[in-house]
Design an enzyme around this catalytic site. Structure first.
Site, PDB file in Angstrom:
ATOM      1  N   ARG A  68       0.820  -1.218   0.000  1.00  0.00           N
ATOM      2  CA  ARG A  68       0.000   0.000   0.000  1.00  0.00           C
ATOM      3  C   ARG A  68       0.854   1.267   0.000  1.00  0.00           C
ATOM      4  O   ARG A  68       0.467   2.274  -0.612  1.00  0.00           O
ATOM      5  CB  ARG A  68      -0.923  -0.024   1.219  1.00  0.00           C
ATOM      6  CG  ARG A  68      -1.932   1.107   1.219  1.00  0.00           C
ATOM      7  CD  ARG A  68      -3.001   0.866   2.262  1.00  0.00           C
ATOM      8  NE  ARG A  68      -4.030   1.901   2.225  1.00  0.00           N
ATOM      9  CZ  ARG A  68      -4.397   2.622   3.279  1.00  0.00           C
ATOM     10  NH1 ARG A  68      -3.819   2.426   4.456  1.00  0.00           N
ATOM     11  NH2 ARG A  68      -5.333   3.536   3.146  1.00  0.00           N
ATOM     12  N   ASP A  73       2.476   6.302  -2.435  1.00  0.00           N
ATOM     13  CA  ASP A  73       3.595   7.100  -2.942  1.00  0.00           C
ATOM     14  C   ASP A  73       3.313   7.527  -4.384  1.00  0.00           C
ATOM     15  O   ASP A  73       3.354   8.714  -4.715  1.00  0.00           O
ATOM     16  CB  ASP A  73       4.897   6.283  -2.871  1.00  0.00           C
ATOM     17  CG  ASP A  73       6.110   7.098  -3.309  1.00  0.00           C
ATOM     18  OD1 ASP A  73       6.068   8.352  -3.169  1.00  0.00           O
ATOM     19  OD2 ASP A  73       7.101   6.509  -3.776  1.00  0.00           O
ATOM     20  N   ASN A 100      -4.019   8.754   4.822  1.00  0.00           N
ATOM     21  CA  ASN A 100      -2.774   8.227   5.399  1.00  0.00           C
ATOM     22  C   ASN A 100      -2.770   8.157   6.920  1.00  0.00           C
ATOM     23  O   ASN A 100      -2.232   7.218   7.509  1.00  0.00           O
ATOM     24  CB  ASN A 100      -1.579   9.084   4.951  1.00  0.00           C
ATOM     25  CG  ASN A 100      -1.266   8.913   3.463  1.00  0.00           C
ATOM     26  OD1 ASN A 100      -1.635   7.906   2.866  1.00  0.00           O
ATOM     27  ND2 ASN A 100      -0.568   9.887   2.883  1.00  0.00           N
ATOM     28  N   HIS A 199      -6.453  -5.705  -2.520  1.00  0.00           N
ATOM     29  CA  HIS A 199      -7.287  -5.880  -1.323  1.00  0.00           C
ATOM     30  C   HIS A 199      -7.592  -7.355  -1.047  1.00  0.00           C
ATOM     31  O   HIS A 199      -8.484  -7.657  -0.271  1.00  0.00           O
ATOM     32  CB  HIS A 199      -8.574  -5.055  -1.446  1.00  0.00           C
ATOM     33  CG  HIS A 199      -8.332  -3.575  -1.344  1.00  0.00           C
ATOM     34  ND1 HIS A 199      -9.324  -2.640  -1.544  1.00  0.00           N
ATOM     35  CD2 HIS A 199      -7.206  -2.865  -1.061  1.00  0.00           C
ATOM     36  CE1 HIS A 199      -8.811  -1.424  -1.388  1.00  0.00           C
ATOM     37  NE2 HIS A 199      -7.526  -1.528  -1.113  1.00  0.00           N
ATOM     38  N   THR A 247      -8.898 -15.481   2.831  1.00  0.00           N
ATOM     39  CA  THR A 247      -7.453 -15.722   2.947  1.00  0.00           C
ATOM     40  C   THR A 247      -6.714 -14.383   3.052  1.00  0.00           C
ATOM     41  O   THR A 247      -6.101 -13.921   2.096  1.00  0.00           O
ATOM     42  CB  THR A 247      -6.928 -16.482   1.702  1.00  0.00           C
ATOM     43  OG1 THR A 247      -7.366 -15.772   0.520  1.00  0.00           O
ATOM     44  CG2 THR A 247      -7.438 -17.909   1.639  1.00  0.00           C
ATOM     45  N   ASP A 252      -4.147 -13.852  -3.632  1.00  0.00           N
ATOM     46  CA  ASP A 252      -4.836 -14.699  -4.612  1.00  0.00           C
ATOM     47  C   ASP A 252      -5.975 -13.895  -5.248  1.00  0.00           C
ATOM     48  O   ASP A 252      -6.039 -12.671  -5.062  1.00  0.00           O
ATOM     49  CB  ASP A 252      -5.354 -15.977  -3.928  1.00  0.00           C
ATOM     50  CG  ASP A 252      -6.242 -15.666  -2.723  1.00  0.00           C
ATOM     51  OD1 ASP A 252      -6.796 -14.544  -2.648  1.00  0.00           O
ATOM     52  OD2 ASP A 252      -6.375 -16.546  -1.841  1.00  0.00           O
TER      53      ASP A 252
HETATM   54  C1  HEM Z   1      -9.214   1.543  -5.899  1.00  0.00           C
HETATM   55  C2  HEM Z   1      -9.123   2.471  -4.987  1.00  0.00           C
HETATM   56  C3  HEM Z   1      -8.659   2.192  -3.584  1.00  0.00           C
HETATM   57  C4  HEM Z   1      -9.278   2.609  -2.455  1.00  0.00           C
HETATM   58  C5  HEM Z   1     -10.530   3.459  -2.353  1.00  0.00           C
HETATM   59  C6  HEM Z   1      -8.524   2.074  -1.351  1.00  0.00           C
HETATM   60  C7  HEM Z   1      -8.813   2.317  -0.011  1.00  0.00           C
HETATM   61  C8  HEM Z   1      -8.252   1.630   1.036  1.00  0.00           C
HETATM   62  C9  HEM Z   1      -8.638   1.795   2.418  1.00  0.00           C
HETATM   63  C10 HEM Z   1      -9.665   2.791   2.924  1.00  0.00           C
HETATM   64  C11 HEM Z   1      -7.925   0.902   3.141  1.00  0.00           C
HETATM   65  C12 HEM Z   1      -8.018   0.678   4.649  1.00  0.00           C
HETATM   66  C13 HEM Z   1      -7.319   1.813   5.355  1.00  0.00           C
HETATM   67  C14 HEM Z   1      -7.560   1.832   6.839  1.00  0.00           C
HETATM   68  O1  HEM Z   1      -8.453   1.148   7.333  1.00  0.00           O
HETATM   69  O2  HEM Z   1      -6.834   2.542   7.527  1.00  0.00           O
HETATM   70  C15 HEM Z   1      -7.072   0.188   2.228  1.00  0.00           C
HETATM   71  C16 HEM Z   1      -6.187  -0.802   2.597  1.00  0.00           C
HETATM   72  C17 HEM Z   1      -5.299  -1.381   1.725  1.00  0.00           C
HETATM   73  N1  HEM Z   1      -5.098  -1.024   0.415  1.00  0.00           N
HETATM   74 FE1  HEM Z   1      -6.313   0.097  -0.715  1.00  0.00          FE
HETATM   75  N2  HEM Z   1      -7.494   1.342  -1.823  1.00  0.00           N
HETATM   76  C18 HEM Z   1      -7.522   1.387  -3.185  1.00  0.00           C
HETATM   77  C19 HEM Z   1      -6.592   0.826  -4.044  1.00  0.00           C
HETATM   78  C20 HEM Z   1      -5.480   0.147  -3.627  1.00  0.00           C
HETATM   79  C21 HEM Z   1      -4.354  -0.190  -4.473  1.00  0.00           C
HETATM   80  C22 HEM Z   1      -4.230   0.213  -5.934  1.00  0.00           C
HETATM   81  C23 HEM Z   1      -3.478  -0.874  -3.706  1.00  0.00           C
HETATM   82  C24 HEM Z   1      -2.137  -1.449  -4.071  1.00  0.00           C
HETATM   83  C25 HEM Z   1      -1.789  -1.801  -5.286  1.00  0.00           C
HETATM   84  C26 HEM Z   1      -4.062  -0.989  -2.388  1.00  0.00           C
HETATM   85  C27 HEM Z   1      -3.529  -1.698  -1.346  1.00  0.00           C
HETATM   86  C28 HEM Z   1      -4.093  -1.790  -0.091  1.00  0.00           C
HETATM   87  C29 HEM Z   1      -3.643  -2.726   0.926  1.00  0.00           C
HETATM   88  C30 HEM Z   1      -2.606  -3.795   0.720  1.00  0.00           C
HETATM   89  C31 HEM Z   1      -4.379  -2.446   2.072  1.00  0.00           C
HETATM   90  C32 HEM Z   1      -4.232  -3.103   3.465  1.00  0.00           C
HETATM   91  C33 HEM Z   1      -3.083  -2.388   4.166  1.00  0.00           C
HETATM   92  C34 HEM Z   1      -2.718  -2.920   5.543  1.00  0.00           C
HETATM   93  O3  HEM Z   1      -3.249  -3.916   6.006  1.00  0.00           O
HETATM   94  O4  HEM Z   1      -1.851  -2.266   6.169  1.00  0.00           O
HETATM   95  N3  HEM Z   1      -5.252  -0.325  -2.378  1.00  0.00           N
HETATM   96  N4  HEM Z   1      -7.284   0.662   0.965  1.00  0.00           N
END
Ligand code: HEM
Ligand SMILES: *[C@@H]1O[C@H](CO)[C@@H](O)[C@H](O)[C@H]1NC(C)=O
Ligand SMILES: *[C@@H]1O[C@H](CO)[C@@H](O)[C@H](O)[C@H]1NC(C)=O
Ligand SMILES: *[C@@H]1O[C@H](CO)[C@@H](O)[C@H](O)[C@H]1NC(C)=O
Length: 324
Positions: A68, A73, A100, A199, A247, A252
């Site tokens: 993330r 970044d 963030n 996700h 999972t 996956d």
């Molecule tokens: C499509 C639009 C996206 C939205 C609206 C979004 C939004 C979010 C939000 C709100 C969270 C949880 C944050 C929290 O609870 O503090 C999250 C977690 C996460 N996002 Fe996204 N995200 C998007 C796209 C992406 C992309 C493109 C990636 C990476 C390529 C990504 C990777 C992740 C990961 C891996 C987590 C879990 C992080 C952790 O457990 O520390 N997301 N995202």
């Protein structure tokens, strides 16, 4: 200016024009290269990989958090390490931006990687490249695909709190907002759907999905009830739920199966399968893991190419948290 141009001959002004064209097109599509550190720091990639493997072995969620960081970044000023800069009394970074604050994590792991890389090659490997490589190594460590990371990004001397607030998509976004947030960065709708497959790992806080699990109708009822169990209708804002209940620590294609079953955790997730233009792609990814894998790899390489600083632009930070 006008006079000096009018005094040049046709042939010298046209070669000047061609030279300028080459300079501008080089700057516009500054090329990264997979072999960028082959001679200057041949052990950079193995050092980063070992550190990521050890961090993920210690805490599996860290793989998600590092992936993330690369996304957050790249969506703000391009992939330039700006997300890593700390606030100081005279510098405003991106860490307090809405998407963030109390949310992105992994900075200590990045510091540790940077320290190890500095020890073998002083001021050679950028923080932006460390994030790109760590994202790949994280996906691999959690059982996902590998890919060749393009390298040669340099680090910014600036950050943008306002762009972090405006350009990182919100979990309340509808489909058209998601499509345009990615389009603004030169990424296609297909890239957006494939990258959202990230996700399949990691966790989200109750505050970002509460309204969905209490008030939305396009959600599986037993899934909603089960998530409500750790996310009260008031309070417990920081309680965590896995983005992929099946999972959560394996990279996956279950994310897409969940969407087809109305088990997307966040509003924005379920938007990808809600009767709109991306339904068919979600269906495809849910049944064809190798299509997901190859599209994800294409898309994350595209994301890593967003406006890098190259050549003499920016700097190689000594400490990822501050400019030199
Ligand atoms: C499509 C639009 C996206 C939205 C609206 C979004 C939004 C979010 C939000 C709100 C969270 C949880 C944050 C929290 O609870 O503090 C999250 C977690 C996460 N996002 Fe996204 N995200 C998007 C796209 C992406 C992309 C493109 C990636 C990476 C390529 C990504 C990777 C992740 C990961 C891996 C987590 C879990 C992080 C952790 O457990 O520390 N997301 N995202
Ligand atoms: C690395 O190089 C910088 C200058 O380029 C210097 O300030 C720093 O002390 C060096 N660090 C080490 C560990 O040699
Ligand atoms: C989607 O969200 C945007 C921005 O929040 C809003 O302007 C637009 O009307 C919404 N579109 C639909 C189809 O709901
Ligand atoms: C659900 O919607 C109702 C009615 O609009 C509202 O009063 C309530 O605060 C909402 N609950 C959540 C958890 O968003």
């Amino acid at each position: 200016m006008a006079n000096s141009f009018s005094l040049t001959t046709f042939s010298s002004s046209s070669s000047l024009f061609i030279a300028l064209l080459l300079i501008f097109s080089a700057a516009a599509s500054a090329q990264l290269s997979s072999t960028f550190y082959s001679t200057s720091c041949p052990n950079a990639l193995s050092t980063i990989q070992a550190a990521v493997q050890s961090a993920v072995a210690n805490e599996k969620r860290m793989g998600a958090s590092l992936l993330r960081l690369h996304f957050h970044d790249c969506f703000v000023q391009g992939c330039d390490g700006s997300v890593l800069l700390d606030d100081t009394s005279s510098f405003t970074g991106e860490k307090t931006a809405g998407p963030n604050q109390n949310s992105i994590r992994g900075f200590d792991v990045v510091d540790n990687i940077k320290k190890q890389v500095e020890a073998i090659c002083n001021q050679t490997v950028s923080c932006a490249d460390i994030l790109a490589v760590a994202a790949r190594d994280s996906v691999v460590a959690l059982g996902g695909p590998s890919w060749t990371v393009q390298l040669g990004r340099r680090d910014s001397t600036t950050a943008s709190l306002s762009q972090a607030n405006s350009d990182i998509p919100s979990p309340n976004s509808n489909l058209s907002a998601l499509i345009s947030a990615f389009s603004k960065k030169g990424l296609s709708t297909n890239d957006m759907v494939a990258l959202s497959g990230a996700h399949t790992i990691g966790q989200a806080r109750c505050t970002v999905f509460r309204t969905r699990v209490y008030n939305e109708t396009n959600i599986d009822a037993s899934f909603a009830t089960s998530v409500q169990g750790n996310c009260p209708s008031t309070g417990g804002d920081n309680n965590l739920s896995p983005l992929d209940l099946q999972t959560p620590t394996t990279f996956d294609n279950d994310y897409y199966t969940n969407l087809v079953n109305k088990k997307g955790l966040m509003h924005s997730d379920q938007q990808l399968f809600n009767g709109g233009s991306t339904d068919s792609l979600v269906n495809t990814y849910s049944t064809n893991p190798s299509r997901f894998t190859s599209d994800f790899v294409t898309a994350i390489v595209n994301m890593g190419n967003i406006s890098p600083l190259t050549g003499t632009q920016g700097e190689i930070r000594l400490n990822c948290r501050k400019t030199n």
